[in-house]
Enzyme design. Sequence first.
Site, PDB file in Angstrom:
ATOM      1  N   THR A 477      14.094  19.764  24.527  1.00  0.00           N
ATOM      2  CA  THR A 477      12.855  20.505  24.692  1.00  0.00           C
ATOM      3  C   THR A 477      12.604  20.922  26.129  1.00  0.00           C
ATOM      4  O   THR A 477      11.830  21.833  26.376  1.00  0.00           O
ATOM      5  CB  THR A 477      11.701  19.611  24.217  1.00  0.00           C
ATOM      6  OG1 THR A 477      11.988  18.266  24.649  1.00  0.00           O
ATOM      7  CG2 THR A 477      11.614  19.593  22.715  1.00  0.00           C
ATOM      8  N   ASN A 625       7.085  26.366  31.513  1.00  0.00           N
ATOM      9  CA  ASN A 625       8.360  26.941  31.947  1.00  0.00           C
ATOM     10  C   ASN A 625       8.696  28.069  30.976  1.00  0.00           C
ATOM     11  O   ASN A 625       8.959  27.825  29.792  1.00  0.00           O
ATOM     12  CB  ASN A 625       9.461  25.861  31.927  1.00  0.00           C
ATOM     13  CG  ASN A 625      10.816  26.401  32.385  1.00  0.00           C
ATOM     14  OD1 ASN A 625      11.246  27.493  31.980  1.00  0.00           O
ATOM     15  ND2 ASN A 625      11.494  25.649  33.227  1.00  0.00           N
ATOM     16  N   GLU A 699       6.972  23.123  17.692  1.00  0.00           N
ATOM     17  CA  GLU A 699       6.988  23.321  16.238  1.00  0.00           C
ATOM     18  C   GLU A 699       6.309  24.618  15.807  1.00  0.00           C
ATOM     19  O   GLU A 699       6.331  24.970  14.642  1.00  0.00           O
ATOM     20  CB  GLU A 699       6.288  22.124  15.567  1.00  0.00           C
ATOM     21  CG  GLU A 699       7.027  20.813  15.794  1.00  0.00           C
ATOM     22  CD  GLU A 699       6.183  19.584  15.477  1.00  0.00           C
ATOM     23  OE1 GLU A 699       5.043  19.522  15.995  1.00  0.00           O
ATOM     24  OE2 GLU A 699       6.635  18.720  14.733  1.00  0.00           O
TER      25      GLU A 699
END
Lengths: 740, 166
Positions: A477, A625, A699
Amino acid sequence: MSEYKMDQPVGASPLDRGVQGIIGEPLNRVEGRRKVAGDVPYAADHKVEGKLAVGVAICSTIGFGRVKGFDTSKAEAMPGVLAAIVDDPRIPRETAGFSDEKLVTGNDRVDSYGQSLGVVVAETFEQARAAANAVKVEYDPGEGRFDAGAGRGGARPLGDEGMVPDTTVGDIDAAMASAPHTLDRTYETPSHAHAAMEPHAAIAVWEGDSLTVYTSIQITSGAKKKLVNTLGLGSDKARIVSPYIGGGFGGKGGLGTECVLAAIAAKRIGRPVKLVITRQQLFHLVYRRSDTVQRMRLACDADGRLTAFGQDSIVSQNDGRPFYEPVPLGSLALYAGANRSFTTKAYTLNIPHCGSVRAPGEAVGILGVECAMDEMAEQLGMDPVEFRKLNEPEKDLTRNRPFSERQLVQCMEEGARRFGWERRNAKPLQEREGEWWIGRGMAAAIRVNMLTNAQARLRIEPGGKVVVETDMTDIGTGSYTILSQIAGEILGMPIESVEVRLGDSLFPAAFGSGGSMGAASSGSAVALAAEDAVAELAARMGTSVKDLTLKDGHAIAGNRRVPVGDLVAQKTIETTGTIKPGAMAKQYDQAAYGAHFVEVAVSGVTGETRIRKVTSVFAAGRILNAKTARSQAIGGIIWGIGEALTEEAVTDPRYGNFANNDLAEYHVPVHADIPHLDVTFLPELDDKTNPLKIKGIGELGIAGIGAAVNNAIYNATGVRVYEFPITLDKVLAGLPAEAA
Amino acid sequence: MRLTVNGQSHDVEFDVRTSLLDLLRETIGLTGTKKGCDHGQCGACTILVNGRRINSCLTLAAMHEGDEITTIEGLGSPDGLSPMQEAFFEHDGYQCGFCTPGQIVSATAMLEEAGKGWPSHVSASLEGEMRLTPEEISERMSGNLCRCSAYPNINDAIAEVAGGKS
């Protein structure tokens, strides 16, 4: 130590004040050079002291019943075999989900096909594999309930047992009976597998009565607790090390069978043991996402305003497991409608139990909702985007509370513009290229936003290097990178000066990766620890925090510019940050939103669907990011495409096994299935969510995309499929002969 | 038995049942090559044998006496990445990184194959110069699964290296 409870909006965030200019930037992953060189150790790659032996799990070949006995004599006599262990009462019958205190143990009975019954350990993998196959198990098979279709009729209401308690508002039956426009449809989704690329694995090392397990686990503190409870160890006698994880998707959320088997074997033979679950075993040893049946009921007035909205579901679970797929989780607050019903029933299947798979709830629930919304829009003769905009609620109508930040309409408008939605024909079977019918569909995306308890420790060491430690994990992630950016931004450090250490249960507990709450929780803890460090730096500069600027490794106040390294030369700064969820989570409905627009081509000859174009726009708070956020989004979108078109764990109703338990038969998307994806994040700051003003994004991408695909297939062909995945046989069956 | 791995000669003894993958990982200790399925279904174990990409789980170590093996460690190191590794790094052509060594080795060999004019299932013609369109790259890389689903970024990374070559 700085502790913060999320009881009110945060006001100015520490990230708002930072001037380093690295937060949000599309920086490359800090561990990236090592990853592309094959240099980071995953679970089975760790080098340990001592002569490593290899374990292979013995797994059940029946689906339900009792174990009468084992014959390990042949296995034990084979070359290199060190032990064939079937006599330990702690042998697990499951891989744990999120909510268990310890694993269910005991190999005297079989709860589901492929459960572990023991472990063979030998000098080499080849020897252990052969010996595991030579262990004879005598069974007394029982009458297992393996057939999904046969069991649903007897499903029982869950009431408030599930994560989403049954909720009704108004009278949906009356609203359905009196409305001029109604839709009552049932959608089905199949069992779904995580299929992470890295198989679950563990290396267990004992030093006296202390155990270290190198493994891949998303939530190390929770797993450690289950490990000591399952093995009967003191709470300080186990350590879990999980620095790099080859994909998790929820499947590595709890304690894996492999950790317990490896620990038992290592203790028995007095040597470290490595155990890797084989790909075929994984489909049965790791929990699945439940199959679902979703009855969607929508009613509208003559203008297209929703008067009723219901999603009543049936899910499955094995006996004695407390997790139920929370199908309506994202649906509760998505649209308007005064009369509402969200209920769930469950029935028993004696097949591998259910647990968390990426986006529990929305990954399946939004399929039903967004397919039904498309169908209702067509019935009304309205554009699907306009129909959704008309039914944008002013608040969460199920729980009667305001939204924090919600930009669903903006996502739909921007998505429509980027995609060129105006090119869509309202009617199917209008656009053809050779054998291919072209269609366009859209759907909304939503994923609830959460925050949980987390702690992080931060040090500024002599020389000015910043070290962050928390047991948060990075499952791909980008945790290493975003936590480095958070600490660097607040402390005014270039990212190279920050070292983030993760995935070790010895570090302060930060929940870990799951439920899209890892970045918010651990990131807030890091920010709070960094804020404390800023206060100490200000004190050492003899100034106030307000008058201190930190940039490029320097502290600047008044007319002085001092290297931070000089300020810690005599004494290291060490701080701890703790975040706790608070009243904001109850007072506001918090979620990340998005909209997907999909163009498909469907063969009139074979019914095959090709994804030609995807445009997705999301609004999910501050983006930490831009590069890794986009990667998470495209990963979610592609998961959703797999769910839509190919993914289905198929149970054999005779034996209770998954018939397609490998990567050749369980079809995840491959390169050739996926075009370029256009992904945009809208600017957003949400001060009700957490001190970073972010929302979870891991998700979000998966939610709704499968419905957009299904709606595009309908737009292309006029065929609506109610049973996912939308394989070509189901499309072909509905195609008119002249479509070929 | 003797074989060469990343330019270094190894004399190894092993069980005849040992796959080339397990020999590299467990006997020689090069763990950059990954085992995702052990059945040739996922591509995580892709290596080069005498310059050609293969799934190292599908071949027995005993069949490779004298062969020249290249693994991800042989392409580059964190301090000295190969152009393909550098492109994956820049384009975020991975997330968890587990399938990545296989993707990169596979992509490296795939460019060689295309450079020799080898056609693929989606090539318009079986002959002539091969232009690596995004569709060609995707088709030729479909033996390498990525569950994080970094496919679009991987495609961009490979296209950049391919563009630089042509």
